[in-house]
Each structure stands twice: as C-alpha cells, then as structure tokens.
Design a protein around this motif. Structure first.
Motif, mmCIF file in Angstrom:
data_model
loop_
_atom_site.group_PDB
_atom_site.id
_atom_site.type_symbol
_atom_site.label_atom_id
_atom_site.label_comp_id
_atom_site.label_asym_id
_atom_site.label_seq_id
_atom_site.Cartn_x
_atom_site.Cartn_y
_atom_site.Cartn_z
ATOM 1 N N PRO A 46 52.335 -44.571 -20.064
ATOM 2 C CA PRO A 46 51.449 -43.872 -19.127
ATOM 3 C C PRO A 46 50.159 -43.378 -19.758
ATOM 4 C CG PRO A 46 53.357 -42.521 -19.663
ATOM 5 C CD PRO A 46 53.633 -43.879 -20.215
ATOM 6 N N GLU A 47 50.135 -43.224 -21.078
ATOM 7 C CA GLU A 47 48.908 -42.881 -21.779
ATOM 8 C C GLU A 47 48.822 -43.683 -23.070
ATOM 9 O OE1 GLU A 47 49.283 -39.033 -24.303
ATOM 10 O OE2 GLU A 47 50.346 -38.617 -22.426
ATOM 11 N N LYS A 48 47.602 -44.006 -23.466
ATOM 12 C CA LYS A 48 47.398 -44.784 -24.677
ATOM 13 C C LYS A 48 47.611 -43.912 -25.916
ATOM 14 C CE LYS A 48 46.300 -48.641 -22.643
ATOM 15 N NZ LYS A 48 47.215 -49.806 -22.708
ATOM 16 N N VAL A 49 48.416 -44.419 -26.833
ATOM 17 C CA VAL A 49 48.675 -43.719 -28.093
ATOM 18 C C VAL A 49 48.170 -44.636 -29.207
ATOM 19 C CG1 VAL A 49 50.402 -42.630 -29.560
ATOM 20 C CG2 VAL A 49 50.714 -42.651 -27.067
ATOM 21 N N PRO A 50 46.948 -44.440 -29.701
ATOM 22 C CA PRO A 50 46.358 -45.373 -30.667
ATOM 23 C C PRO A 50 47.229 -45.620 -31.892
ATOM 24 C CG PRO A 50 44.678 -43.905 -29.819
ATOM 25 C CD PRO A 50 45.990 -43.388 -29.302
ATOM 26 N N TYR A 51 47.844 -44.569 -32.433
ATOM 27 C CA TYR A 51 48.686 -44.765 -33.613
ATOM 28 C C TYR A 51 49.822 -45.740 -33.316
ATOM 29 C CZ TYR A 51 52.257 -43.952 -37.131
ATOM 30 O OH TYR A 51 53.209 -44.141 -38.095
ATOM 31 N N ALA A 52 50.501 -45.561 -32.174
ATOM 32 C CA ALA A 52 51.626 -46.425 -31.827
ATOM 33 C C ALA A 52 51.163 -47.851 -31.566
ATOM 34 C CB ALA A 52 52.361 -45.870 -30.608
ATOM 35 N N ILE A 53 50.056 -47.998 -30.868
ATOM 36 C CA ILE A 53 49.538 -49.346 -30.597
ATOM 37 C C ILE A 53 49.221 -50.056 -31.904
ATOM 38 C CG2 ILE A 53 47.612 -50.630 -29.601
ATOM 39 C CD1 ILE A 53 47.505 -48.448 -27.405
ATOM 40 N N ASP A 54 48.517 -49.379 -32.794
ATOM 41 C CA ASP A 54 48.157 -49.980 -34.078
ATOM 42 C C ASP A 54 49.403 -50.343 -34.877
ATOM 43 O OD1 ASP A 54 46.062 -50.553 -36.188
ATOM 44 O OD2 ASP A 54 47.225 -49.028 -37.245
ATOM 45 N N ARG A 55 50.376 -49.446 -34.900
ATOM 46 C CA ARG A 55 51.603 -49.680 -35.656
ATOM 47 C C ARG A 55 52.326 -50.932 -35.177
ATOM 48 N NH1 ARG A 55 55.965 -47.661 -38.494
ATOM 49 N NH2 ARG A 55 58.012 -48.060 -37.599
#
Length: 212
Positions: free
Chosen positions: A123-132
């Motif tokens: 539901p919201e973008k989490v840059p750290y998780a996306i990058d990981r």
C-alpha cells in the motif's frame, strides 16, 4: 483423476505444467486467492497452510484411498514419483533435481515473491525493501544464469521438475530485471516457454482467471 486446486500464480503454474507435460487426467478447481477462497474450510482440509496449489489424487499408486498433497515442491515430487517422469534419470541426477528444486522453493520463489509485494502490491512504497528484493532477484537470476551455461535445462540435458518450478517465477519486467544481462537464462526461458505443454498450461491459467 487428479483434482488440482489452483489459481494462475507462479506456484500454481508449476503443477499445471507438470500435469500437461505428463498427460495426467485432471480437473481444475479454481481457488480465487483475491477473493479469499484459500481460507474456506473445505480447502483447509487439504491445504492446512491456506495456500494453493494443492492436489487430491483419486488413483494413488498404492491403490488406496485418495491422497491429498499441499506445497508445490512436494506436489511436484509426488507426481514425479507417481509417473516416473521428470525427476532425474539416475540417482545422481535425482539429487541434482532435488537441490535445484529446493533452491527454488527456499530462495527464488520467496525472494521474488517479496519483490512482487513491495514493488507492485504494497500500500505504500518502501524504498529500502524495494532495493533489497530487486537486488536479491538480480543475484538469483545470476545464479540460475551461471547454472544454465552449457546446459539445455537446469540440471543438464533432461527437462525436469526443476525447470517447471523455476520457469513461472522468471518475470523480468515485473521484477526489475534486464534479461540482456542473463543470456543463458533468456535462452532457457524461451526454450521452456515454447514447449506445447507449457504454452497450454499458461493459456489455461489465463482462462481460469478471466472474468466470468
């Protein structure tokens, strides 16, 4: 007859591909995970982890009562044992198939699943998780690309459940990957996709999910 409780996800596709490849008589019971059908009491009786796919084999090899199997890797191994197909042609070949199937179950599927969640569904973008998870996807693509160098299929010349397990998870556009970086993987992916049984399985999956 095998009842396949299914929805067209990567894990669901694995089993339908096997059934099509082996020519096993089966019928599909859709489990619409978007509607929460995986939590129905009747489904939980055969899939206690409330995840599809699951099967019920009404003609098990021992001639006994119907047997239910959940977890896609376990289902693939069960069907390979039942049919004597796609499990590796020798004891050493079987070990190779097992390790790459476990690699898919323990790494490729879960990590790419997290990629899908954080890049497409959260539901919201989490840059750290996306990058990981995009980086971990890249690493896993690289592992498989190196394994496929000089090999037609994941474990060698023979097409096995390891290929069936991995193929549906390779979705480069959805996973932030450039297939030009993985030439062996790209070649293999196209070869498997061109198999008539694989193409039939994916088309049947589209029909299951199509609005009624």
């Amino acid at each position: 007859m095998i009842d396949l409780h299914y929805w067209p996800t990567p894990n669901g596709h694995k089993i339908l591909i096997f059934l099509e490849e082996a020519g096993l008589e089966h019928r599909i019971h859709p489990v619409n995970i978007g509607a929460g059908e995986q939590f129905r009491p009747d489904f939980l009786k055969i899939a206690p982890n409330n995840r599809m796919p699951a099967i019920v084999d009404h003609a098990p090899s021992d001639g006994g009562d119907p047997i239910s199997v959940f977890e896609s890797g376990a289902i693939l191994l069960y069907l390979a044992h039942k049919t004597g197909k796609f499990g590796g042609g020798s004891p050493r070949g079987h070990v190779d198939v097992l390790q790459w199937l476990m690699w898919q179950m323990g790494g490729l599927g879960p990590m790419l699943g997290q990629n899908h969640h954080f890049t497409r569904f959260a539901p919201e973008k989490v840059p750290y998780a996306i990058d990981r998870y995009v980086k971990e996807t890249t690493r896993l693509y690289g592992v498989l690309d190196r394994q496929l160098e000089g090999r037609t299929f994941v474990t060698g010349d023979d097409y096995t459940v390891a290929d069936m397990a991995c193929h549906p998870w390779i979705l480069p556009e959805a996973q932030g990957q450039d297939m030009a970086q993985f030439p062996n993987l790209a070649r293999w992916h196209a070869v498997v996709a061109a198999r008539p049984a694989v193409a039939r399985a994916y088309e049947r999956g589209k029909a299951v999910a199509a609005p009624k």
